[in-house]
Design an enzyme around this catalytic site. Structure first.
Site, PDB file in Angstrom:
ATOM      1  N   ASP A  37       1.079  -1.081  -0.123  1.00 58.96           N
ATOM      2  CA  ASP A  37       0.174   0.090   0.134  1.00 58.96           C
ATOM      3  C   ASP A  37       0.640   1.577  -0.528  1.00 58.96           C
ATOM      4  OD1 ASP A  37      -2.595  -1.542  -0.166  1.00 58.96           O
ATOM      5  OD2 ASP A  37      -3.093  -0.949   1.576  1.00 58.96           O
TER       6      ASP A  37
ATOM      7  N   TRP B  47      -9.971  -7.023  -2.290  1.00 54.77           N
ATOM      8  CA  TRP B  47     -10.257  -7.763  -0.690  1.00 54.77           C
ATOM      9  C   TRP B  47     -10.716  -8.830  -0.142  1.00 54.77           C
ATOM     10  CZ3 TRP B  47     -10.181  -2.261  -0.436  1.00 54.77           C
ATOM     11  CH2 TRP B  47      -9.275  -1.624  -1.008  1.00 54.77           C
TER      12      TRP B  47
ATOM     13  N   GLU C 183     -10.241  -0.906   2.883  1.00 57.48           N
ATOM     14  CA  GLU C 183      -9.395   0.230   2.390  1.00 57.48           C
ATOM     15  C   GLU C 183      -8.043   0.563   1.525  1.00 57.48           C
ATOM     16  OE1 GLU C 183     -11.194   2.945   1.951  1.00 57.48           O
ATOM     17  OE2 GLU C 183     -12.616   3.802   2.374  1.00 57.48           O
ATOM     18  N   CYS C 184      -7.527   0.605   0.423  1.00 50.01           N
ATOM     19  CA  CYS C 184      -6.361   0.988  -0.154  1.00 50.01           C
ATOM     20  C   CYS C 184      -4.413   1.337   0.855  1.00 50.01           C
ATOM     21  CB  CYS C 184      -6.542   1.126  -1.867  1.00 50.01           C
ATOM     22  SG  CYS C 184      -6.293   3.334  -1.427  1.00 50.01           S
ATOM     23  N   GLY C 185      -5.490   2.036   1.534  1.00 47.73           N
ATOM     24  CA  GLY C 185      -4.468   3.205   2.072  1.00 47.73           C
ATOM     25  C   GLY C 185      -4.323   4.383   1.575  1.00 47.73           C
TER      26      GLY C 185
END
Length: 309
Positions: free
Chosen positions: A156, A257, A264-266
């Site tokens: 990430d 995911w 959340e992706c980051g």
């Protein structure tokens, strides 16, 4: 969007008067600050507006405003609305867009980027990739195979968070438009129209109150280009290795995911999380280097003892 420069005498006059205006140099203007009370008032007011009216307000309110987009359905609706606003006021600066190319997007997503560029030629697209690499092969040569499995936080950081922070720094971004919506579920259910992250970046979510159906209807009614993966059961599209179609009745981001607690992706997590992650990674590296040096010392000492014997 250019920087307006004034002469030294004009800047000095502003300083002496104690006031600054839009004609002042960028350096003499204060950062945008919203108090909690102001933020609450704005969110209560903006909640009653349509997305295009929120965008119209944001355009005239925030300098250095950009759109961040992965070309999902919400981002495409925002892009189309901004193009309509540009027609309304052609003399106003357009809103540039930032796209984070992780190097692991679906080919359908990359094809959509090209379609969007052709459809909205007035929008300048800034593409940011992981630092120091331009292909997936280069990424894996530097970070190893399937980093998203071996170290999800590091993935990430290098694929999304660091490129985003580099974009914000390079472009002097003060505020961003996102495509997040409450109907996407998980942490987004209580989403406000305006947020401020832990680094002070202002995030505006103009479609926060819209459902997937409203977004989908807008795309169809306005002939907006969209990702063909949506025709195959996908609703939220990210990297190919962490995105699946969703089933009937599931949240639209349920395909991201899948089977993990991650939502959340980051780039929408607190930046402090990654500051702590980087600190711990650096400490681990230092400990490994120290252990290696101690091992070398012990080995040298053993050899010396053997020679002495």
């Amino acid at each position: 969007m250019g920087v307006h420069r004034e002469s030294t005498s004009s800047n000095q006059s502003n300083l002496e008067s104690g006031y600054a205006s839009g004609a002042s140099s960028a350096g003499s203007l204060a950062a945008i600050i919203l108090t909690k009370q102001h933020l609450k008032f704005l969110n209560n007011t903006l909640n009653n507006l349509e997305p295009i009216d929120i965008l119209r307000w944001a355009k005239i309110t925030f300098p250095n405003l950009y759109q961040t987009t992965a070309f999902g359905v919400s981002g495409l609706v925002t892009l189309d609305m901004l193009s309509k606003l540009q027609i309304e006021t052609p003399s106003a600066p357009s809103i540039d867009a930032i796209f984070l190319d992780t190097l692991y997007h679906f080919q359908e997503t990359l094809d959509l980027v090209e379609k969007a560029k052709a459809r909205y030629p007035n929008v300048h697209l800034h593409v940011y990739k992981p630092e120091g690499v331009s292909t997936a092969a280069e990424f894996e040569a530097r970070h190893g195979q399937e980093l998203w499995k071996t170290n999800a936080d590091l993935y990430d950081w290098v694929a999304k968070v660091e490129p985003a922070q580099r974009a914000y720094s390079d472009l002097a971004v003060a505020a961003v438009l996102t495509g997040r919506r409450r109907s996407q579920g998980a942490k987004r259910e209580s989403l406000d129209i305006i947020e401020i992250d832990d680094a002070g970046l202002i995030k505006i979510n103009p479609l926060a109150a819209w459902s997937f159906k409203q977004v989908d209807d807008y795309i169809k009614n306005n002939n907006v280009p969209y990702n063909k993966l949506l025709d195959r059961g996908y609703k939220s599209v990210g990297d190919w290795h962490s995105t699946e179609p969703v089933k009937e009745g599931e949240d639209e981001r349920a395909g991201r995911w899948k089977g993990q607690a991650k939502t959340e992706c980051g780039i929408h997590n607190n930046r402090s999380k990654y500051a702590q992650f980087l600190f711990e990674a650096e400490q681990k590296k230092l400990q490994e280097e120290l252990a290696a040096k101690l091992g070398e010392v012990e080995l040298t000492q053993e050899r010396s003892e053997e020679i002495a014997a």
